[in-house]
Design a protein around this motif. Structure first.
Motif, mmCIF file in Angstrom:
data_model
loop_
_atom_site.group_PDB
_atom_site.id
_atom_site.type_symbol
_atom_site.label_atom_id
_atom_site.label_comp_id
_atom_site.label_asym_id
_atom_site.label_seq_id
_atom_site.Cartn_x
_atom_site.Cartn_y
_atom_site.Cartn_z
ATOM 1 N N MET A 26 55.194 49.567 29.719
ATOM 2 C CA MET A 26 55.360 48.165 29.325
ATOM 3 C C MET A 26 54.069 47.599 28.774
ATOM 4 O O MET A 26 52.985 48.109 29.048
ATOM 5 C CB MET A 26 55.795 47.326 30.546
ATOM 6 C CG MET A 26 57.241 47.490 30.934
ATOM 7 S SD MET A 26 57.739 46.226 32.127
ATOM 8 C CE MET A 26 56.583 46.526 33.455
ATOM 9 N N ARG A 27 54.196 46.515 28.071
ATOM 10 C CA ARG A 27 53.038 45.794 27.560
ATOM 11 C C ARG A 27 52.670 44.733 28.595
ATOM 12 O O ARG A 27 53.487 43.881 28.959
ATOM 13 C CB ARG A 27 53.371 45.160 26.211
ATOM 14 C CG ARG A 27 52.187 44.539 25.482
ATOM 15 C CD ARG A 27 52.577 44.193 24.058
ATOM 16 N NE ARG A 27 51.547 43.426 23.374
ATOM 17 C CZ ARG A 27 50.472 43.959 22.777
ATOM 18 N NH1 ARG A 27 50.295 45.269 22.799
ATOM 19 N NH2 ARG A 27 49.588 43.198 22.162
ATOM 20 N N LEU A 28 51.422 44.782 29.089
ATOM 21 C CA LEU A 28 50.988 43.953 30.203
ATOM 22 C C LEU A 28 49.856 43.020 29.797
ATOM 23 O O LEU A 28 49.074 43.306 28.888
ATOM 24 C CB LEU A 28 50.477 44.830 31.357
ATOM 25 C CG LEU A 28 51.345 45.993 31.832
ATOM 26 C CD1 LEU A 28 50.598 46.780 32.900
ATOM 27 C CD2 LEU A 28 52.668 45.480 32.369
ATOM 28 N N VAL A 29 49.739 41.902 30.528
ATOM 29 C CA VAL A 29 48.543 41.081 30.510
ATOM 30 C C VAL A 29 48.083 40.960 31.951
ATOM 31 O O VAL A 29 48.906 40.834 32.868
ATOM 32 C CB VAL A 29 48.793 39.687 29.873
ATOM 33 C CG1 VAL A 29 49.795 38.877 30.677
ATOM 34 C CG2 VAL A 29 47.478 38.921 29.724
ATOM 35 N N PHE A 30 46.773 41.042 32.172
ATOM 36 C CA PHE A 30 46.204 41.073 33.528
ATOM 37 C C PHE A 30 45.299 39.878 33.727
ATOM 38 O O PHE A 30 44.445 39.583 32.886
ATOM 39 C CB PHE A 30 45.402 42.363 33.722
ATOM 40 C CG PHE A 30 44.781 42.505 35.081
ATOM 41 C CD1 PHE A 30 45.472 43.107 36.122
ATOM 42 C CD2 PHE A 30 43.493 42.034 35.326
ATOM 43 C CE1 PHE A 30 44.903 43.246 37.380
ATOM 44 C CE2 PHE A 30 42.904 42.165 36.588
ATOM 45 C CZ PHE A 30 43.614 42.778 37.608
ATOM 46 N N ALA A 31 45.459 39.190 34.869
ATOM 47 C CA ALA A 31 44.587 38.063 35.217
ATOM 48 C C ALA A 31 43.897 38.349 36.538
ATOM 49 O O ALA A 31 44.553 38.678 37.532
ATOM 50 C CB ALA A 31 45.399 36.772 35.307
ATOM 51 N N GLY A 32 42.579 38.242 36.549
ATOM 52 C CA GLY A 32 41.807 38.469 37.773
ATOM 53 C C GLY A 32 40.361 38.103 37.533
ATOM 54 O O GLY A 32 39.930 37.947 36.380
ATOM 55 N N THR A 33 39.589 37.983 38.609
ATOM 56 C CA THR A 33 38.186 37.579 38.456
ATOM 57 C C THR A 33 37.203 38.409 39.281
ATOM 58 O O THR A 33 36.280 38.994 38.720
ATOM 59 C CB THR A 33 38.026 36.084 38.773
ATOM 60 O OG1 THR A 33 38.805 35.307 37.852
ATOM 61 C CG2 THR A 33 36.570 35.649 38.660
ATOM 62 N N PRO A 34 37.339 38.513 40.614
ATOM 63 C CA PRO A 34 36.275 39.116 41.424
ATOM 64 C C PRO A 34 36.367 40.639 41.499
ATOM 65 O O PRO A 34 37.255 41.282 40.919
ATOM 66 C CB PRO A 34 36.525 38.491 42.804
ATOM 67 C CG PRO A 34 38.014 38.337 42.861
ATOM 68 C CD PRO A 34 38.431 37.990 41.449
ATOM 69 N N ASP A 35 35.440 41.219 42.255
ATOM 70 C CA ASP A 35 35.401 42.667 42.456
ATOM 71 C C ASP A 35 36.720 43.199 43.001
ATOM 72 O O ASP A 35 37.125 44.321 42.671
ATOM 73 C CB ASP A 35 34.277 43.027 43.437
ATOM 74 C CG ASP A 35 32.898 42.933 42.791
ATOM 75 O OD1 ASP A 35 32.768 43.319 41.609
ATOM 76 O OD2 ASP A 35 31.953 42.489 43.467
ATOM 77 N N ALA A 36 37.386 42.419 43.860
ATOM 78 C CA ALA A 36 38.622 42.880 44.477
ATOM 79 C C ALA A 36 39.726 43.146 43.462
ATOM 80 O O ALA A 36 40.676 43.882 43.741
ATOM 81 C CB ALA A 36 39.110 41.863 45.510
ATOM 82 N N ALA A 37 39.616 42.558 42.269
ATOM 83 C CA ALA A 37 40.624 42.761 41.234
ATOM 84 C C ALA A 37 40.323 43.968 40.347
ATOM 85 O O ALA A 37 41.205 44.444 39.618
ATOM 86 C CB ALA A 37 40.742 41.511 40.359
ATOM 87 N N VAL A 38 39.108 44.478 40.399
ATOM 88 C CA VAL A 38 38.690 45.544 39.485
ATOM 89 C C VAL A 38 39.470 46.851 39.678
ATOM 90 O O VAL A 38 39.884 47.471 38.693
ATOM 91 C CB VAL A 38 37.169 45.774 39.591
ATOM 92 C CG1 VAL A 38 36.757 47.065 38.898
ATOM 93 C CG2 VAL A 38 36.415 44.584 38.988
ATOM 94 N N PRO A 39 39.690 47.332 40.922
ATOM 95 C CA PRO A 39 40.461 48.572 41.058
ATOM 96 C C PRO A 39 41.852 48.498 40.421
ATOM 97 O O PRO A 39 42.312 49.469 39.806
ATOM 98 C CB PRO A 39 40.545 48.771 42.574
ATOM 99 C CG PRO A 39 39.331 48.099 43.111
ATOM 100 C CD PRO A 39 39.164 46.883 42.245
ATOM 101 N N SER A 40 42.504 47.345 40.545
ATOM 102 C CA SER A 40 43.827 47.185 39.927
ATOM 103 C C SER A 40 43.729 47.215 38.406
ATOM 104 O O SER A 40 44.558 47.833 37.722
ATOM 105 C CB SER A 40 44.464 45.867 40.383
ATOM 106 O OG SER A 40 44.805 45.922 41.755
ATOM 107 N N LEU A 41 42.719 46.540 37.860
ATOM 108 C CA LEU A 41 42.526 46.546 36.407
ATOM 109 C C LEU A 41 42.291 47.963 35.902
ATOM 110 O O LEU A 41 42.898 48.399 34.913
ATOM 111 C CB LEU A 41 41.344 45.644 36.039
ATOM 112 C CG LEU A 41 40.896 45.669 34.573
ATOM 113 C CD1 LEU A 41 42.033 45.300 33.633
ATOM 114 C CD2 LEU A 41 39.697 44.740 34.365
ATOM 115 N N ARG A 42 41.417 48.696 36.564
ATOM 116 C CA ARG A 42 41.127 50.061 36.141
ATOM 117 C C ARG A 42 42.354 50.962 36.264
ATOM 118 O O ARG A 42 42.611 51.823 35.403
ATOM 119 C CB ARG A 42 39.970 50.648 36.964
ATOM 120 C CG ARG A 42 38.606 50.037 36.641
ATOM 121 C CD ARG A 42 37.487 50.855 37.246
ATOM 122 N NE ARG A 42 36.171 50.327 36.959
ATOM 123 C CZ ARG A 42 35.502 50.533 35.821
ATOM 124 N NH1 ARG A 42 36.057 51.254 34.856
ATOM 125 N NH2 ARG A 42 34.301 50.024 35.645
#
Length: 311
Positions: A1-17
């Motif tokens: 799927m085509r996604l957009v990701f919203a997050g800010t701190p270090d805790a969001a980085v593993p999900s982004l990667r």
């Protein structure tokens, strides 16, 4: 799927990667604007912004998910929005912009600890089991149907920082499983069951240690506010940050519980402080204007008769 990701701190980085490394198309990242960091207060991109730049993903920096942000997301044409600790609410019309709406990785077992500080509030409350949930975003705060969740047993002595780091890693896998299921059309969700509890953002006052509480409650608060906003007390009118502590063992000074709440004592390099029950041993502290140090080194520098700590 085509996604957009919203997050800010270090805790969001593993999900982004994890999402960026998957077969899904990560069309864009939304994060908070650069913020002053460190003693020099230099403007610094958020951890998510830094990783987005590293991965070459178009990044939107915004304080609010407003009309401008909505327009930018519409231009990305995502099928699904994914949010992990962005630091702001997703409202209509952005909530309905992706075809499948938005899902959220939240660091608690919903409906327990809805809000901005679920891990911190769980530890302050003395929860021994917490976890992560992936749920469908709805207008009401953290109230949507849950797609999947995973329990996490809190290790003895773990701080909020420790638990959040662990959940950020396992939660990234949990999140990807839900995204994969949504893409395959096999995802199933269930309503939240149970009495909700709230987890509002912590303030500096949440870090005040009350020595009139039982030792286990004092240590629970210390764990929950470490590393931010930090646990603290006052000694002789000066603020003292408490970085690490533990219940004294049977051989420690005043281990019988003879110390009054907030009363300090030291013997053979061990510094203890009284509570409503068992005394606590201070291991590491940080006086105002100084760096972290061993509690014994700090205590030797005190010039107080019968020093007492208080809020």
């Amino acid at each position: 799927m085509r996604l957009v990701f919203a997050g800010t701190p270090d805790a969001a980085v593993p999900s982004l990667r994890r999402l960026a490394a998957s077969d899904h198309d990560l069309a864009g990242v939304i994060t908070r604007p650069d913020a002053p960091v460190g003693r020099k207060r230099e403007l610094t991109p958020s951890p998510v912004a830094q990783v987005g730049a590293e991965l070459g993903i178009p990044t939107i920096k915004t304080h609010r998910l407003d009309a401008a942000a909505t327009s930018a997301v519409e231009g990305l044409a995502p099928e699904l929005g994914v949010i992990v600790a962005y630091g702001g609410l997703v409202r209509e019309p952005l909530l309905s912009t992706p075809r499948l709406g938005w899902i959220n990785l939240h660091f608690s077992l919903l409906p327990r600890w809805r809000g901005a500080a679920p891990v911190q509030r769980a530890l302050i409350a003395g929860d021994r089991v917490t976890g992560a949930s992936v749920f469908q975003l709805v207008p009401e705060l953290d109230a949507g149907d849950v797609f999947d969740e995973e329990e996490f047993v809190v290790p003895d002595g773990a701080t909020a920082g420790d638990v959040l780091t662990a959940l950020a890693g396992t939660g990234a896998e949990l999140l990807l499983r839900v995204v994969d299921a949504l893409a395959a059309g096999t995802a199933r969700s269930r309503p939240q069951h149970g009495e909700p509890t709230l987890a509002p953002k912590l303030t500096v006052e949440d870090g005040v240690l009350d020595w009139h509480e039982p030792a286990e409650r004092v240590l629970a608060r210390l764990s929950g506010v470490t590393p931010e906003p930090g646990a603290h007390t006052t000694v002789g009118g000066a603020r003292l940050k408490v970085l690490a502590a533990r219940v004294v063992d049977g051989d420690a000074p005043s281990s019988s519980g003879a110390l009054a709440p907030g009363e300090l004592a030291a013997e053979d390099g061990t510094v203890v402080i009284g509570t409503a029950t068992t005394p606590i041993e201070l291991l590491s502290v940080q006086p105002a204007g100084k760096g972290p140090m061993r509690a014994a080194d700090w205590f030797r520098g005190l010039r107080l008769d019968a020093p007492v700590a208080g809020a």
